[in-house]
Design a protein around this motif. Structure first.
Motif, PDB file in Angstrom:
ATOM      1  N   LEU A  81       0.484   1.451 -13.871  1.00 10.01           N
ATOM      2  CA  LEU A  81      -0.043   1.082 -12.678  1.00 10.01           C
ATOM      3  C   LEU A  81       0.810   0.738 -11.695  1.00 10.01           C
ATOM      4  O   LEU A  81       2.043   0.800 -12.087  1.00 10.01           O
ATOM      5  N   ALA A  83      -9.897   2.048  -9.040  1.00 12.38           N
ATOM      6  CA  ALA A  83      -8.908   0.942  -8.522  1.00 12.38           C
ATOM      7  C   ALA A  83      -9.187  -0.536  -8.888  1.00 12.38           C
ATOM      8  O   ALA A  83     -10.516  -0.698  -9.475  1.00 12.38           O
ATOM      9  N   GLY A 142       0.967  -0.466  -7.577  1.00 11.60           N
ATOM     10  CA  GLY A 142       0.388  -1.219  -6.329  1.00 11.60           C
ATOM     11  C   GLY A 142       1.148  -2.236  -5.314  1.00 11.60           C
ATOM     12  O   GLY A 142       2.285  -2.016  -5.523  1.00 11.60           O
ATOM     13  N   GLY A 197      -8.289  -4.884  -8.383  1.00 13.15           N
ATOM     14  CA  GLY A 197      -7.432  -5.887  -7.750  1.00 13.15           C
ATOM     15  C   GLY A 197      -7.353  -7.181  -8.594  1.00 13.15           C
ATOM     16  O   GLY A 197      -7.879  -7.474  -9.652  1.00 13.15           O
ATOM     17  N   GLY A 203      -3.332  -9.060  -5.489  1.00 12.93           N
ATOM     18  CA  GLY A 203      -2.584  -7.720  -5.789  1.00 12.93           C
ATOM     19  C   GLY A 203      -3.760  -6.604  -5.724  1.00 12.93           C
ATOM     20  O   GLY A 203      -5.069  -6.919  -6.059  1.00 12.93           O
ATOM     21  N   ALA A 204      -3.479  -5.336  -5.129  1.00 10.01           N
ATOM     22  CA  ALA A 204      -4.294  -4.228  -5.105  1.00 10.01           C
ATOM     23  C   ALA A 204      -3.569  -3.126  -5.905  1.00 10.01           C
ATOM     24  O   ALA A 204      -2.389  -2.777  -5.660  1.00 10.01           O
ATOM     25  N   TYR A 205      -4.559  -2.474  -6.772  1.00 11.89           N
ATOM     26  CA  TYR A 205      -3.787  -1.343  -7.448  1.00 11.89           C
ATOM     27  C   TYR A 205      -4.777  -0.077  -7.657  1.00 11.89           C
ATOM     28  O   TYR A 205      -5.964  -0.179  -7.911  1.00 11.89           O
ATOM     29  N   PRO A 206      -4.374   0.859  -6.573  1.00 11.59           N
ATOM     30  CA  PRO A 206      -5.309   2.153  -6.429  1.00 11.59           C
ATOM     31  C   PRO A 206      -5.378   2.884  -7.853  1.00 11.59           C
ATOM     32  O   PRO A 206      -4.638   2.564  -8.827  1.00 11.59           O
ATOM     33  N   GLU A 213       1.499  -6.270  -3.843  1.00  9.08           N
ATOM     34  CA  GLU A 213       1.308  -7.658  -4.251  1.00  9.08           C
ATOM     35  C   GLU A 213       1.772  -8.558  -2.823  1.00  9.08           C
ATOM     36  O   GLU A 213       2.676  -8.162  -2.238  1.00  9.08           O
TER      37      GLU A 213
END
Length: 168
Positions: free
Chosen positions: A116, A156, A118, A158, A145-148, A120
């Motif tokens: 992963l 994706a 992303g 979050g 947090g956001a994770y594409p 934060e």
């Protein structure tokens, strides 16, 4: 600089001790033996971040006890301190479920190793009267947090968390 309100922090973790349990989804999940629900996993995490320090507390203990000078600089609530943190998060997780584990039989994401990457953002604030055992004041810890969809992830996702404490 030592007293700068800005900083850079790198947090890293490598562990084989972050076990978790997965019993399945929903209330109609069949009973599963606890040994089958236990998921051993290997984790690597790397989190560089820019930090903005908020507030300042005078150092306690500046007085001289031998000369009878009190080292306590405040009474009541201390000034608000904390930090605002903005950074990246990179990680790799390798789960090792047992052969008949619900993690393998349900076909959920996370049954095989994945990475992963992303961003934060976190905010921590403290306005209490004492570090050891606060009797009045408040604290606030918030993180998003956001994770594409990268590094083997199909979608994706979050995260968000908020913790607060009010005493007194």
């Amino acid at each position: 600089a030592e007293n700068s309100p800005r900083g850079f922090r790198v947090s890293a973790m490598a562990t084989q001790l972050e076990d978790t349990r997965f019993f399945g989804y929903g209330n109609s999940t069949p009973e599963v033996d606890r040994d089958l629900s236990l998921i051993d996993q290997k984790m690597l995490m790397f989190q560089p971040a820019m930090v903005r320090y908020i507030g300042w507390r005078a150092r306690e203990g500046e007085g001289n006890a031998f000369k009878g000078r009190d080292s306590l600089k405040y009474s009541g609530l201390r000034p608000t301190i904390g930090e605002l943190r903005i950074g990246a998060a990179l990680g790799w997780i390798d789960p090792e479920p047992a052969a008949a584990s619900p993690l393998l039989t349900s076909g959920v994401v996370g049954s095989e190793d994945f990475g992963l990457a992303g961003a934060e953002v976190a905010l921590e604030l403290d306005r209490t009267d004492d570090d050891a055992v606060p009797t009045s004041g408040w604290t606030l810890d918030a993180e998003v947090g956001a994770y594409p969809a990268l590094l083997g992830l199909d979608d994706a996702f979050g995260t968000a968390s908020l913790n607060s404490l009010r005493t007194g």
